[in-house]
Design an enzyme around this catalytic site. Structure first.
Site: not given
Ligand SMILES: *Cc1c(COP(=O)(O)O)cnc(C)c1O
Length: 425
Positions: A62, A64, A208, A234, A237, A243
């Site tokens: 933990y 925090e 994003d 993220t 990807k 993750r």
């Molecule tokens: C995949 C994705 C997310 C969300 O990611 P998670 O880890 O699945 O919550 C947010 N924004 C975009 C543009 C994405 O492609």
């Protein structure tokens, strides 16, 4: 080919004795990944080092708070990995500030909104059915309910982002924040133009980069920094890590971002995941990663060229990045049917709405194909051409069982020849 280490990560040894039901499912997933051609644009194969860091003892801690400012004792080692993760992440993207605690991409977006918005504030985001993400204002997401979102999309003719529309909506609605970034868009985003629009409207710009973070890190896509005030992502990807999520910001927004993650929207950070993020950022800083990122794009160009030469219609006329979106309408098949026919022969992709799709989200007219995972697996242009031929064969012979059997056998043979990163190497 399997080493003891690899079996441990796949859970096939100790776990098999303790919990055979779970172990068997993990073993099944191991084989599915091994014998599939993974074309899901948001998936990848994390390295063995990333998987090891994530499956280790840091799970138990933990912590925090932030490094040096924790609410628990015993944080000396987790502080080391979080500091490494922050420092490598800042270096990788040239960011003034990095928060690496967000549990996911969606959570990173939520915290980024919390950092700069109040409920009811006006925001501009890309519509989900035009290539945006759920968290960019869709009504089924918290985002579309907590904030007053206006949605932009792509031009009907070019199917590329309609910057004039973004500008028009921004000047009309005066949003506090403009959100850019996509889940199913195959062209490069013009970050300087988006920033100019944000400045003109008196808005902050948030990018994003969940899908393209690995390409940005490897220099295969322009960076949203320093144009954006906030960048979320993220890590699983194209970036090929565990993750998880991250938030980059200017120094000015640093405190607001940190407190929006903890304590505002999360409790204890996932220290095992943060350790794996540090490993991932370390990998992405190496020259091999730039070669991988360039190959992801090169492979995607080959895929796009082969598919369009075979007569398939690609949304936006092709690709600049790691994905292509195929419009199946001319073939007379749906995204749902294409996805299941391909999966039956070991080619895993997903149905996806195309811009102005007349079909519902569970059916769709599109198929999204991405090259990150097959590139990590070592597929070069020859293999990609083969994959394209298989896709065309299946989509043009949807009811021809012998063709499907033949393709399935060829997929099995090819995937059997390529080791799986993280499992075999
Ligand atoms: C995949 C994705 C997310 C969300 O990611 P998670 O880890 O699945 O919550 C947010 N924004 C975009 C543009 C994405 O492609």
């Amino acid at each position: 080919m399997q080493t003891r280490q690899a079996r441990d990560i796949s859970g096939a040894s100790l776990l098999a004795q303790q919990d055979p039901e779970v172990a068997q499912a993990i073993q099944g997933e191991d084989e599915r990944q091994r014998y599939s051609v993974v074309l899901i644009a948001s998936e990848n194969y994390a390295s063995r080092a990333v998987l090891q860091a994530q499956s280790g003892v840091m799970n138990n801690k933990y912590a925090e708070g932030y490094p040096g400012r924790r609410y628990y004792g015993g944080c000396q080692y987790v502080d080391v990995v979080e500091r490494l993760a922050i420092q490598r992440c800042q270096q990788l993207f040239g960011a003034e500030h990095a928060n690496v605690q967000a549990h996911s991409g969606a959570g990173a977006n939520m915290a980024a909104y919390f950092a700069v918005l109040k409920p009811g504030d006006t925001v501009l985001g890309m519509a989900l059915d035009q290539g945006g993400h759920l968290t960019h204002g869709a009504t089924v997401s918290f985002s579309g309910n907590l904030y007053k979102f206006f949605q932009y999309g792509v031009d009907r003719q070019t199917e590329t982002l309609d910057y004039d529309q973004v500008e028009r909506l921004a000047l009309e609605h005066k949003p506090k924040l403009i959100v850019a970034g996509c889940s199913a868009y195959s062209r490069i985003l013009d970050f300087p133009r988006l920033r100019a629009i944000a400045d003109q409207a008196g808005a902050l710009l948030m990018v994003d980069m969940a899908h393209i973070a690995g390409l940005v890190a490897g220099g295969a896509h322009p960076s949203p920094l320093p144009h954006a005030h906030l960048v979320t992502s993220t890590t699983q990807k194209t970036l090929r890590g565990p993750r998880g999520g991250l938030i980059l910001s200017t120094e000015e927004l640093a405190r607001k971002v940190d407190s929006a993650v903890f304590p505002y929207s999360q409790g204890g950070p996932f220290m095992h995941v943060i350790a794996a993020k540090a490993v991932c950022f370390g990998e992405a800083l190496r020259p091999e990663f730039a070669r991988y990122a360039a190959q992801v794009v090169a492979n995607c160009q080959v895929l796009a060229r082969e598919l369009s030469e075979a007569g398939l219609r690609l949304v936006a006329g092709g690709t600049d990045n790691h994905l292509v979106l195929v419009d199946l309408t001319p073939l007379g098949i749906t995204g749902r049917d294409a996805e299941s026919a391909l999966e039956a022969v070991g080619i895993v992709a997903n149905k996806n709405a195309i811009p102005f799709d007349p079909k519902p989200p569970r059916v769709t007219s599109g198929l999204r194909l991405g090259t990150p995972a097959i590139t990590s697996r070592g597929f070069g242009e020859g293999e990609v051409r083969q994959v394209a031929r298989w896709i065309v064969q299946i989509l043009t012979h949807m009811k021809d069982a012998p063709v499907h059997q033949q393709v399935a056998a060829e997929v099995r043979a090819l995937t059997g020849r390529f080791p799986v990163p993280g499992l075999d190497s």
